[in-house]
Scaffold this motif. Structure first.
Motif, mmCIF file in Angstrom:
data_model
loop_
_atom_site.group_PDB
_atom_site.id
_atom_site.type_symbol
_atom_site.label_atom_id
_atom_site.label_comp_id
_atom_site.label_asym_id
_atom_site.label_seq_id
_atom_site.Cartn_x
_atom_site.Cartn_y
_atom_site.Cartn_z
ATOM 1 N N ARG A 133 14.984 -29.481 25.772
ATOM 2 C CA ARG A 133 14.916 -30.681 24.931
ATOM 3 C C ARG A 133 16.196 -31.493 25.094
ATOM 4 O O ARG A 133 16.171 -32.717 25.146
ATOM 5 C CB ARG A 133 14.686 -30.294 23.468
ATOM 6 C CG ARG A 133 14.758 -31.468 22.493
ATOM 7 C CD ARG A 133 13.718 -32.541 22.856
ATOM 8 N NE ARG A 133 14.025 -33.820 22.252
ATOM 9 C CZ ARG A 133 13.362 -34.358 21.264
ATOM 10 N NH1 ARG A 133 12.347 -33.728 20.725
ATOM 11 N NH2 ARG A 133 13.698 -35.530 20.796
ATOM 12 N N ASP A 145 16.365 -35.405 26.276
ATOM 13 C CA ASP A 145 17.053 -36.472 25.547
ATOM 14 C C ASP A 145 18.079 -37.166 26.431
ATOM 15 O O ASP A 145 18.158 -38.394 26.463
ATOM 16 C CB ASP A 145 17.747 -35.910 24.306
ATOM 17 C CG ASP A 145 16.785 -35.593 23.177
ATOM 18 O OD1 ASP A 145 15.648 -36.119 23.166
ATOM 19 O OD2 ASP A 145 17.171 -34.812 22.282
ATOM 20 N N ASP A 160 8.990 -35.414 19.240
ATOM 21 C CA ASP A 160 8.409 -34.072 19.261
ATOM 22 C C ASP A 160 6.921 -34.114 18.982
ATOM 23 O O ASP A 160 6.443 -34.930 18.192
ATOM 24 C CB ASP A 160 9.091 -33.185 18.218
ATOM 25 C CG ASP A 160 10.547 -32.912 18.546
ATOM 26 O OD1 ASP A 160 10.863 -32.771 19.740
ATOM 27 O OD2 ASP A 160 11.358 -32.845 17.613
ATOM 28 N N SER A 182 6.587 -29.532 22.219
ATOM 29 C CA SER A 182 6.995 -30.312 23.385
ATOM 30 C C SER A 182 7.523 -31.669 22.920
ATOM 31 O O SER A 182 7.425 -32.013 21.742
ATOM 32 C CB SER A 182 5.828 -30.484 24.349
ATOM 33 O OG SER A 182 4.802 -31.233 23.733
ATOM 34 N N CYS A 183 8.086 -32.427 23.841
ATOM 35 C CA CYS A 183 8.487 -33.792 23.529
ATOM 36 C C CYS A 183 8.106 -34.696 24.691
ATOM 37 O O CYS A 183 7.907 -34.233 25.813
ATOM 38 C CB CYS A 183 9.975 -33.882 23.214
ATOM 39 S SG CYS A 183 11.070 -33.609 24.604
ATOM 40 N N SER A 219 7.801 -26.885 25.967
ATOM 41 C CA SER A 219 8.388 -25.577 25.645
ATOM 42 C C SER A 219 7.459 -24.461 26.112
ATOM 43 O O SER A 219 6.252 -24.612 26.137
ATOM 44 C CB SER A 219 8.674 -25.458 24.146
ATOM 45 O OG SER A 219 7.478 -25.516 23.421
#
Length: 141
Positions: free
Chosen positions: A93, A97, A115, A120-121, A139
């Protein structure tokens, strides 16, 4: 297994864009070829295009981001067209970012990175050079 290496076109600012991408991803250029490097009696290059980029490549993990400046005789790239997006799968993550905010600086965010319920994002944007990106982190459960 085959690798997929995106190749993107620019209107004379490929070197600037790739220097920006290198500042976000890190690493070193694997190759830079200018149009003057390939000029010969059979293939002459216009004087104002000799220093433009014919090929530039930036390794990113096992993949390579490739680009070039489109020569004038081929026309201009429409930087506002709806192109295919370059999708980047981050390993964490934190990396997602970093890549999202780094690459989207001075660009237009279409979907802010956020998120999802499953951990996950995902985020989408057009960078300041008109290139469209997706950054995601999935993830592992």
């Amino acid at each position: 297994m085959a690798l997929i290496n995106p190749h993107i076109n620019f209107n004379g600012n490929a070197e600037e864009a790739f220097t920006f991408y290198r500042s976000v991803f890190g690493g070193k250029f694997a190759k830079i070829i200018r149009y003057k490097d390939i000029s010969n009696p059979e293939y002459t290059v216009a004087e104002d295009e000799t220093n433009k980029i014919m090929h530039i490549s930036l390794p990113i993990g096992d993949n390579v981001l490739i680009g070039n400046d489109v020569p004038g005789f081929m026309g201009k790239v429409n930087e506002n067209e709806n192109r295919s997006k370059i999708s980047v799968s981050a390993e964490s993550r934190e990396e997602a970012d970093k890549l999202f905010y780094g690459l989207s600086a001075e660009g237009d965010i279409e979907v802010p990175i956020g998120d999802n319920p499953e951990g996950s994002c995902f985020g989408m944007f057009r960078d300041k050079y008109g290139i469209e990106w997706i950054v995601e982190f999935e993830s592992k459960f």
